[in-house]
Design an enzyme around this catalytic site. Structure first.
Site: not given
Lengths: 405, 326
Positions: A297, A301, A310
């Site tokens: 990805r 998100h 992160y």
């Protein structure tokens, strides 16, 4: 051919398990082999990141799947490329619209175009799709107008399309729930004696959900014609796959008694081939398959999170080199499959799509207030009727007050 | 009239048999519903007569049972699923609440979810933990679900078929301690509406409202009160979503007093909603506040204490006396 023998016949896609089993009590070794991120995970790949066709003769892993795309012509390849480009453009437009305040949220598919277009184009019209909330490319393949996908993100509905028009179910936000719906639907397909198949999309995070395990159990027990298509995009919001699993995901299928395959999720041709293979198994009555599309990805998100908090830039950069669209473009250019005129025309088509999406979203009317009370029940419900009447009277009281002025 | 005396359990069995015969799309699903015929034998003999494709033994997974039933409903089937006991519905609660209840609305009415979830519920059989609970308020609170519970054999027979015919998901609570109570069932009757309350015993001084297992207790209480010269009306609500407030209001306007009785904890229970609504509707008719009798805000107790926990004749009569004392 039984399901068990199929699984047993493919030890080459199970090396992680074998190594882990061989490590026995060696804790350090076991932990290392249990890592889901092999440096070079075994993948079914037909098109390298450089855009070169994989030589089937060199790679027995691929030989089984390559025949499933033998019929793909250069024109088909251009079609797959067009699908991916337009899907990415639509997705980018939706992200921009969210930033402009036109959408409340957007779940981008950036980077997952090949997994979605490859699997989506493997489907027949009479197959049925159970998506999660990121399957914009699959929706595209099913002929769902992309602007229909935006209603729920704009906040004017919770789905808003008739699932039976395109055999494309509503987006499901609760993680993994739809894998059971797909399994039940597939049980019904089998009962009907139909030869269509069902495909359930979910992510690596969803694989931790009990519903997904229950879907595996039910589909195996009833030998249901369902393909579980997991897009392992490496991250469940901020949780890496290490927080979801200790063995490569596709290997999980063996424990349930059906085959699992890991495919290069950034290779549209391999995704098409493997999904066709799995769908045909389902049609032949050989039961479920788990396909793990190993992908990435590229964006957040959803627009509400910040991936820089992160994950490392190096990781993203490494995956950028595997971009599914650039890969097919390189192949089309090198093989003479497309010329500049094709790419220019497609660019113009992309622009037009983007413009249409912007216009449609901005013109989307808010639903009528009384829609709150619509379709709560198919057969009606006294409490809903009572509250509808009360609220209508309340709203009308303002109108009569204004008239009184 | 072709009335036949049968137990509630037998009435449910006959009802399922009729539904399977009438509509080839009706399926029975659940744990042990096949060869065993269910732990309460409600599906006894059905697999033998209709086959494993119609009466389906499932893996031991409640979310899977309801989740796959949703998929089957989307394919055009009408699944009737059995949750083995009340306390085991919670693994399926997510599928029921987030999926089953909402899908019709999310699809703007384009798809229907005719799924019936049968749950043997409530206490009084001396069972172990998780086998005696009354979670009906948790389902009645959810828009999109219908929630009903029969109290007698005739209703068991008819209400289950009406639930199966409904295009909406129905949570069908079966009062397990009444399974063996017998009553007349007229299998050729024209049944009343599924959600209409029923006056189980007429009276003039006070209305007792109940459903499922507590209707019998309330009828016994009304009989005992009659011996003391009090005329107590018993209304069997039959449906907790929707509640037939019109029917109940008519009764309360006659009797001017209402006591609601259920096994579930009183706090935020179905009785709380009924008390609030009836107070709104009947404020000038009421001679006393609406009182509630039910379970405590405590986990369902071990079997040796359930006689104290469950509302019995005395607790119901005590509430009747308190209401009449106003």
């Amino acid at each position: 051919m039984t399901v068990e023998s199929t699984a047993a016949r493919k030890p080459r896609r199970s090396s992680g398990t074998k190594r882990a089993a061989g490590a026995a009590s060696a804790r350090k070794t076991a932990a290392a082999t249990a890592q889901p991120h092999d440096a070079e995970p075994q993948l079914v790949q037909l098109l390298t990141p450089e855009g070169e066709r994989v030589d089937v003769n060199d790679n027995p892993d691929v030989a089984e799947f390559a025949p499933y795309v033998e019929d793909i012509t250069t024109e088909d390849l251009r079609g797959l490329y067009r699908d991916m480009v337009l899907t990415r453009r639509f997705d980018g437009e939706a992200t921009a619209l969210q930033r402009q305040g036109e959408l409340g949220l957007w779940a981008s598919l950036l980077g997952q175009e090949a997994a979605q277009i490859g699997s989506g184009r493997a489907l027949r019209d009479d197959d049925y799709v159970f998506p999660t909330y990121r399957e914009h490319g699959v929706a595209w393949c099913r002929g769902v107008d992309p602007t229909n996908l935006l209603g729920m993100f704009r906040g004017v509905n919770h789905g808003g399309w008739d699932p039976n028009t395109n055999n494309f179910h509503l987006y499901t936000i609760v993680i993994g729930s739809q894998t059971l719906h797909a399994t039940g639907y597939a049980m019904g397909v089998a009962k009907d004696g139909a030869d269509s198949a069902v495909i359930a999309y979910f992510g690596d995070g969803a694989s931790s959900q009990g519903d997904v395990a229950e879907a595996f159990t039910f589909s195996a027990v009833y030998n249901s014609p369902v393909v579980f298509f997991c897009q392992n995009n490496q991250w469940a919001i901020s949780e890496p796959t290490e927080r979801q699993m200790r063995v490569p995901l596709y290997q999980r299928a063996q424990g349930f008694g059906f085959p699992g395959v890991r495919v290069d999720g950034n290779d549209v041709l391999a995704c098409l081939a493997v999904t066709r293979w799995a769908l045909e198994r389902a049609r032949r009555g050989e039961g479920p398959t788990l396909v793990e599309a190993f992908t990435y990805r590229m964006g957040a998100h959803t627009t509400s999170d910040d991936p820089t908090k992160y994950r490392r830039d190096e990781e993203t950069a490494a995956w950028e080199a595997k971009d599914p669209i650039l890969r097919l473009k390189a192949h089309l250019l090198a093989s003479g499959g497309a010329d500049e005129a094709f790419f220019e025309a497609l660019e113009a088509e992309s622009e037009a799509l983007g413009k249409r999406v912007r216009e449609v979203v901005r013109a989307m009317p808010d639903p009528d207030t009384m829609a709150i009370f619509e379709n709560v029940y198919a057969d009606g419900h006294a409490l809903v009727d009572e509250e509808r009447a009360q609220f209508a009277a309340y709203l009308a009281s303002f109108e009569s007050a204004e008239e009184g002025h | 009239m072709a009335a036949v005396k049968m137990s509630i359990a037998k009435a449910l069995n006959e009802s399922l048999r009729k539904a399977l015969e009438t509509d080839p799309k009706v399926l029975i699903m659940g744990e042990d519903v096949g060869k065993l015929g269910g732990v309460f034998r409600i599906t006894d003999g059905l697999q033998k007569d209709f086959g494993e494709e119609r009466v389906i033994d499932t893996p031991l997974a409640e979310s899977g049972i309801v989740g796959t039933a949703i998929g089957l409903a989307l394919r055009g089937y009408r699944p009737v699923v059995e949750i083995q006991f009340d306390g085991f519905v919670f693994p399926a609660y997510d599928q029921i609440v987030t999926q089953l209840a909402k899908m019709h609305a999310r699809a703007l009415g384009k798809i229907k979810l005719p799924v019936v979830v049968r749950i043997p519920y409530a206490g009084g059989i001396g069972a172990v933990e998780h086998h005696s609970e009354s979670p009906e308020a948790l389902f009645a609170h959810v828009p999109g679900l219908k929630v009903v519970s029969p109290s007698n054999a005739s209703d068991a027979y008819w209400m289950l078929q009406q639930a199966i015919l409904s295009d909406d998901p129905v949570i069908f609570f079966e009062p397990k301690r009444r399974y063996w109570d017998k009553g007349d069932v007229d299998v050729e009757a024209i049944p009343g509406e599924l959600h209409k309350a029923r006056v189980a015993r007429p009276g003039t001084d006070l209305t007792l409202a109940a459903y499922g297992p507590m209707v019998k207790v309330c009828l016994e209480a009304a009989a005992a009160a009659a011996e003391e010269g009090k005329s107590v009306e018993v209304v069997d609500l039959r449906s907790m979503s929707p509640v037939d407030f019109d029917g109940l209001q008519a009764s309360v306007e006659r009797t001017r007093r209402l006591v609601v009785v259920h096994e579930a904890p009183v706090f935020l229970g179905v009785g709380a909603e009924i008390a609030a609504r009836i107070t709104e509707r009947c404020f000038y008719h009421l001679e006393a506040p609406v009182l509630r009798v039910g379970g405590f805000h405590a986990p369902y107790p071990p079997a040796r204490l359930e006689d104290e926990y469950l509302p019995g004749l005395d607790r119901v009569l005590d509430a009747v006396d308190r209401s009449l004392a106003y």
